[in-house]
Structure formats: C-alpha cells, structure tokens
Design a protein around this motif. Structure first.
Motif, PDB file in Angstrom:
ATOM      1  N   PRO A  70       0.827  -1.217   0.000  1.00 50.29           N
ATOM      2  CA  PRO A  70       0.000   0.000   0.000  1.00 50.29           C
ATOM      3  C   PRO A  70       0.853   1.255   0.000  1.00 50.29           C
ATOM      4  CG  PRO A  70       0.001  -1.029   2.168  1.00 50.29           C
ATOM      5  CD  PRO A  70       0.689  -1.990   1.256  1.00 50.29           C
ATOM      6  N   LYS A  71       0.363   2.300  -0.670  1.00 48.77           N
ATOM      7  CA  LYS A  71       1.104   3.553  -0.785  1.00 48.77           C
ATOM      8  C   LYS A  71       0.555   4.593   0.195  1.00 48.77           C
ATOM      9  CE  LYS A  71       2.219   2.878  -5.678  1.00 48.77           C
ATOM     10  NZ  LYS A  71       3.624   2.508  -5.381  1.00 48.77           N
ATOM     11  N   VAL A  72       1.444   5.305   0.846  1.00 49.96           N
ATOM     12  CA  VAL A  72       1.080   6.402   1.733  1.00 49.96           C
ATOM     13  C   VAL A  72       1.328   7.707   0.985  1.00 49.96           C
ATOM     14  CG1 VAL A  72       1.600   7.609   3.882  1.00 49.96           C
ATOM     15  CG2 VAL A  72       1.632   5.104   3.820  1.00 49.96           C
ATOM     16  N   THR A  73       0.251   8.405   0.657  1.00 45.93           N
ATOM     17  CA  THR A  73       0.366   9.681  -0.062  1.00 45.93           C
ATOM     18  C   THR A  73      -0.229  10.843   0.729  1.00 45.93           C
ATOM     19  OG1 THR A  73      -1.693   9.202  -1.245  1.00 45.93           O
ATOM     20  CG2 THR A  73       0.359   8.558  -2.324  1.00 45.93           C
ATOM     21  N   HIS A  74      -0.920  10.538   1.833  1.00 44.76           N
ATOM     22  CA  HIS A  74      -1.443  11.566   2.728  1.00 44.76           C
ATOM     23  C   HIS A  74      -0.925  11.275   4.128  1.00 44.76           C
ATOM     24  CE1 HIS A  74      -4.205  11.957  -0.685  1.00 44.76           C
ATOM     25  NE2 HIS A  74      -4.318  13.209  -0.308  1.00 44.76           N
ATOM     26  N   TYR A  75      -0.753  12.325   4.911  1.00 42.41           N
ATOM     27  CA  TYR A  75       0.018  12.207   6.137  1.00 42.41           C
ATOM     28  C   TYR A  75      -0.747  12.675   7.374  1.00 42.41           C
ATOM     29  CZ  TYR A  75       3.531  11.895   2.494  1.00 42.41           C
ATOM     30  OH  TYR A  75       4.227  11.526   1.380  1.00 42.41           O
ATOM     31  N   LEU A  76      -0.441  12.021   8.500  1.00 39.15           N
ATOM     32  CA  LEU A  76      -0.972  12.455   9.789  1.00 39.15           C
ATOM     33  C   LEU A  76      -0.364  13.799  10.169  1.00 39.15           C
ATOM     34  CD1 LEU A  76      -0.500   9.023  11.616  1.00 39.15           C
ATOM     35  CD2 LEU A  76      -2.559   9.841  10.460  1.00 39.15           C
ATOM     36  N   THR A  77       0.891  13.989   9.792  1.00 39.78           N
ATOM     37  CA  THR A  77       1.575  15.260  10.008  1.00 39.78           C
ATOM     38  C   THR A  77       2.301  15.628   8.715  1.00 39.78           C
ATOM     39  OG1 THR A  77       3.374  13.960  11.027  1.00 39.78           O
ATOM     40  CG2 THR A  77       1.932  15.177  12.513  1.00 39.78           C
ATOM     41  N   PRO A  78       1.699  16.496   7.894  1.00 38.73           N
ATOM     42  CA  PRO A  78       2.439  16.995   6.730  1.00 38.73           C
ATOM     43  C   PRO A  78       3.778  17.583   7.174  1.00 38.73           C
ATOM     44  CG  PRO A  78       0.135  17.641   6.603  1.00 38.73           C
ATOM     45  CD  PRO A  78       0.342  17.055   7.975  1.00 38.73           C
ATOM     46  N   LEU A  79       4.704  17.668   6.249  1.00 37.91           N
ATOM     47  CA  LEU A  79       6.078  18.035   6.585  1.00 37.91           C
ATOM     48  C   LEU A  79       6.203  19.312   7.429  1.00 37.91           C
ATOM     49  CD1 LEU A  79       8.898  16.889   6.155  1.00 37.91           C
ATOM     50  CD2 LEU A  79       9.088  18.287   4.091  1.00 37.91           C
ATOM     51  N   PRO A  80       5.508  20.412   7.122  1.00 35.36           N
ATOM     52  CA  PRO A  80       5.648  21.614   7.964  1.00 35.36           C
ATOM     53  C   PRO A  80       5.168  21.389   9.402  1.00 35.36           C
ATOM     54  CG  PRO A  80       4.659  22.177   5.836  1.00 35.36           C
ATOM     55  CD  PRO A  80       4.651  20.687   5.943  1.00 35.36           C
ATOM     56  N   VAL A  81       4.118  20.575   9.560  1.00 35.67           N
ATOM     57  CA  VAL A  81       3.597  20.284  10.899  1.00 35.67           C
ATOM     58  C   VAL A  81       4.592  19.413  11.664  1.00 35.67           C
ATOM     59  CG1 VAL A  81       1.701  19.232  12.198  1.00 35.67           C
ATOM     60  CG2 VAL A  81       1.239  20.463  10.061  1.00 35.67           C
ATOM     61  N   LYS A  82       5.152  18.435  10.968  1.00 35.13           N
ATOM     62  CA  LYS A  82       6.155  17.567  11.584  1.00 35.13           C
ATOM     63  C   LYS A  82       7.341  18.388  12.079  1.00 35.13           C
ATOM     64  CE  LYS A  82       7.022  13.852   9.208  1.00 35.13           C
ATOM     65  NZ  LYS A  82       7.668  12.907   8.245  1.00 35.13           N
ATOM     66  N   ALA A  83       7.741  19.364  11.289  1.00 33.68           N
ATOM     67  CA  ALA A  83       8.861  20.227  11.681  1.00 33.68           C
ATOM     68  C   ALA A  83       8.542  20.990  12.959  1.00 33.68           C
ATOM     69  CB  ALA A  83       9.197  21.189  10.545  1.00 33.68           C
ATOM     70  N   GLU A  84       7.328  21.501  13.076  1.00 29.46           N
ATOM     71  CA  GLU A  84       6.934  22.233  14.285  1.00 29.46           C
ATOM     72  C   GLU A  84       7.009  21.333  15.521  1.00 29.46           C
ATOM     73  OE1 GLU A  84       3.250  24.311  14.155  1.00 29.46           O
ATOM     74  OE2 GLU A  84       3.655  25.290  12.238  1.00 29.46           O
ATOM     75  N   ILE A  85       6.558  20.087  15.371  1.00 26.92           N
ATOM     76  CA  ILE A  85       6.585  19.159  16.509  1.00 26.92           C
ATOM     77  C   ILE A  85       8.022  18.828  16.888  1.00 26.92           C
ATOM     78  CG2 ILE A  85       5.899  16.881  17.330  1.00 26.92           C
ATOM     79  CD1 ILE A  85       3.518  17.037  15.403  1.00 26.92           C
ATOM     80  N   PHE A  86       8.872  18.602  15.897  1.00 26.19           N
ATOM     81  CA  PHE A  86      10.280  18.330  16.185  1.00 26.19           C
ATOM     82  C   PHE A  86      10.901  19.469  16.986  1.00 26.19           C
ATOM     83  CE2 PHE A  86      10.929  15.489  12.192  1.00 26.19           C
ATOM     84  CZ  PHE A  86      10.422  14.406  12.883  1.00 26.19           C
ATOM     85  N   GLU A  87      10.606  20.687  16.574  1.00 21.53           N
ATOM     86  CA  GLU A  87      11.175  21.842  17.266  1.00 21.53           C
ATOM     87  C   GLU A  87      10.693  21.892  18.710  1.00 21.53           C
ATOM     88  OE1 GLU A  87      12.249  26.478  16.315  1.00 21.53           O
ATOM     89  OE2 GLU A  87      10.626  25.517  15.187  1.00 21.53           O
ATOM     90  N   GLN A  88       9.406  21.574  18.937  1.00 24.44           N
ATOM     91  CA  GLN A  88       8.859  21.558  20.292  1.00 24.44           C
ATOM     92  C   GLN A  88       9.539  20.487  21.157  1.00 24.44           C
ATOM     93  OE1 GLN A  88       4.676  20.963  19.659  1.00 24.44           O
ATOM     94  NE2 GLN A  88       4.390  22.978  18.698  1.00 24.44           N
ATOM     95  N   LEU A  89      10.003  19.402  20.510  1.00 21.86           N
ATOM     96  CA  LEU A  89      10.665  18.313  21.229  1.00 21.86           C
ATOM     97  C   LEU A  89      12.154  18.576  21.442  1.00 21.86           C
ATOM     98  CD1 LEU A  89       8.956  15.217  19.539  1.00 21.86           C
ATOM     99  CD2 LEU A  89       8.585  16.067  21.858  1.00 21.86           C
ATOM    100  N   GLY A  90      12.637  19.734  20.986  1.00 23.25           N
ATOM    101  CA  GLY A  90      14.020  20.101  21.249  1.00 23.25           C
ATOM    102  C   GLY A  90      15.016  19.691  20.196  1.00 23.25           C
ATOM    103  N   VAL A  91      14.551  19.369  19.001  1.00 20.47           N
ATOM    104  CA  VAL A  91      15.455  18.971  17.915  1.00 20.47           C
ATOM    105  C   VAL A  91      16.196  20.207  17.396  1.00 20.47           C
ATOM    106  CG1 VAL A  91      15.558  18.021  15.565  1.00 20.47           C
ATOM    107  CG2 VAL A  91      14.019  17.004  17.267  1.00 20.47           C
TER     108      VAL A  91
END
Length: 289
Positions: A70-91
């Motif tokens: 199966p192909k994943v083409t839609h995301y639980l966290t699109p890339l900009p959202v994922k980046a925001e979460i990473f920053e909140q986690l101290g990355v």
C-alpha cells in the motif's frame, strides 16, 4: 531548529558543514508516542554527550516510490507540521531526504557512509523495526555492523498499548474507519489539523494542507481552537468533498475571521447524525483561556 533538505546525490558541502550529532532515524509520520520515545532517547544521549540533536526523515513516503504494498500519499503530520513538533521536542537539526528511485537503490553500506557518517553522526537512535538501504536490507542489527565502530547505535524497543503496537499504520487504520476518539491513546493527543479559517457565525470554512490524512466519510464532532477560544461543531466528510477544505457548522455563533489560523481537533464520529437535527443538539459555550 535548522532544516536541511538533501537531494540525490548528497551534497558534499552539506556533509562538510554538518555538526557532530546524535541522529534519530525514522519517517515519523504523526510523531506518535513511539516516535516521541525515540526522540527523547536521542535527546538524552545528545545532552549527555554535549552534541546536537538531529532527526532524519524522508519526503515523500518511501511507499509512494517503491512499487510494493500500500502507498502512503497523505500524512498524519504533513512536513511543515512535523517540523513544528520536532522543534517543540528540542530537535536542533532536521534533515529531510528527498526520497526517489535513486535513493531507494542506495545499498545499505553506502547509505551509512554517505548519510550517517557523512553527516557526522556520533550516535544513531531508531526503532527496532527501522530499515534502510536497497530493498530494506539494512536492519538495526545490520546498522551496528555497517557503522564499523564509527558511531554508536541504540535500538528502541516496540511500544505497545492495549496489546497493540503503537505505530502510524495503526493510527491510519483508526482514522480511516472513523475511530478518531481512540487516537489519543497512541498519539498522546487527539488528532489535529492546522488550517486557516474563513467565515463567521455558525458556518465556517477551514482550508487545510491537502496532504493531511482525512477521516472516512461521515459526521464528526470537532473542536475549533482560535485565539484562546474553543468552539464545538460538526464537520461533514464525504467522498466528493475537496481534500483541502473543511466545512464546519458550529453549535454557537462565536468565531469570525478571514484567513485566520485555527486548529481543528477531531473528537468523535457521529454515526447517526442528520443535519436537520442539528439545532436539537443545543448550544455549546466557548471557553476562553
């Protein structure tokens, strides 16, 4: 947090400029509780070794490039959202590798040489099922061998809740079958989407990133957060609906604005909801924090 996008072949100037780091590896869609454990483990090591904390992810999802399963083409966290979460986690550093056919064909040893050692990784941290390299032949056991003692490796064990593995696949299954109220158990919070609101009164439109993974067709109770207000409402999802526009009917006339940022939280699936019975639900008061 610094974002560094890597194309194939990896640019030598990026390698030369890379800081020594502890690298968390994974696609991290959703950044669920299992992902958070990997990043927290990497952060603890980075703090102990006085190194920068880095995360390496890919875009798009490898399944959209590799013709298998199966192909994943839609995301639980699109890339900009994922980046925001990473920053909140101290990355400190977010490496985004553009995943294409050339990257898919990189042998596992070369991937380690170019993308880990080449980026000055001193310690790599990933989940027990992380794979890398051509045909996924690189496993966590293989990573220790491929490192050739140039960096340390930490494997994070499987995280289970309710006798199920916490993973993005499980979260997509829950959302795609309307069981949004169960997402919190594995994500650590309710399923959310960032968007921009247009409208006023009881009817608003929220434009979201079309890359979001939408719930299945049906009626959902949602909460719209805007400038400290929390307003309850109903969102209808249909197979004909645009995948970047949510229409939400609020229980109470409270929100207004044009192109204003909001957060839409998916609370519950309403199996037998009919729009003509909407006013029978009663009004919900907003809460200002």
């Amino acid at each position: 947090m610094e974002q560094i996008h890597i194309n194939f072949p990896i640019q030598s100037e990026i390698q030369v400029a890379s800081d020594p780091c502890v690298m968390a590896l994974g696609f991290f869609d959703g950044v669920h509780l299992g992902h958070q454990e990997i990043i927290k483990r990497a952060k603890a090591i980075a703090e102990r070794k006085k190194l920068k904390l880095a995360v390496m992810t890919f875009f798009p999802h490898p399944s959209s490039v590799i013709p298998k399963g199966p192909k994943v083409t839609h995301y639980l966290t699109p890339l900009p959202v994922k980046a925001e979460i990473f920053e909140q986690l101290g990355v400190d550093l977010m490496y985004v590798v553009e995943f294409n056919q050339q990257v898919a064909k990189i042998p596992h040893e070369q991937f380690v040489d170019d993308y880990l050692c080449g980026l000055n990784v001193q310690h790599a941290v990933a989940g027990f099922d992380y794979k890398y390299g051509f045909k996924g032949k690189g496993t966590m056991e293989q990573l220790t061998l491929d490192s050739r003692s140039r960096f340390a490796v930490t494997t994070v064990s499987k995280l289970e809740k309710h006798e199920q593995k916490v993973g993005s696949t499980l979260l997509r299954e829950l959302i795609s079958t309307g069981r949004v109220e169960k997402v919190n158990d594995y994500l650590g919070k309710d399923y959310e989407m960032l968007g921009r609101m247009n409208g006023h009164g009881k009817l608003i439109e929220v434009k979201i990133d079309p890359a979001y993974f939408l719930p299945c067709s049906g009626s959902y109770e949602v909460t719209v957060a805007y400038q400290g207000f929390y307003a309850k409402g109903i969102c209808e999802i249909s197979s004909q609906a645009a995948n970047d526009q949510l229409t939400i009917r609020l229980f109470h006339e409270s929100l207004l604005g044009y192109d204003e940022p909001v957060v839409v939280t998916w609370n519950n699936f309403i199996a037998d909801f009919e729009m003509h019975d909407f006013h029978a639900q009663g009004d919900m008061l907003d809460v200002r924090l």
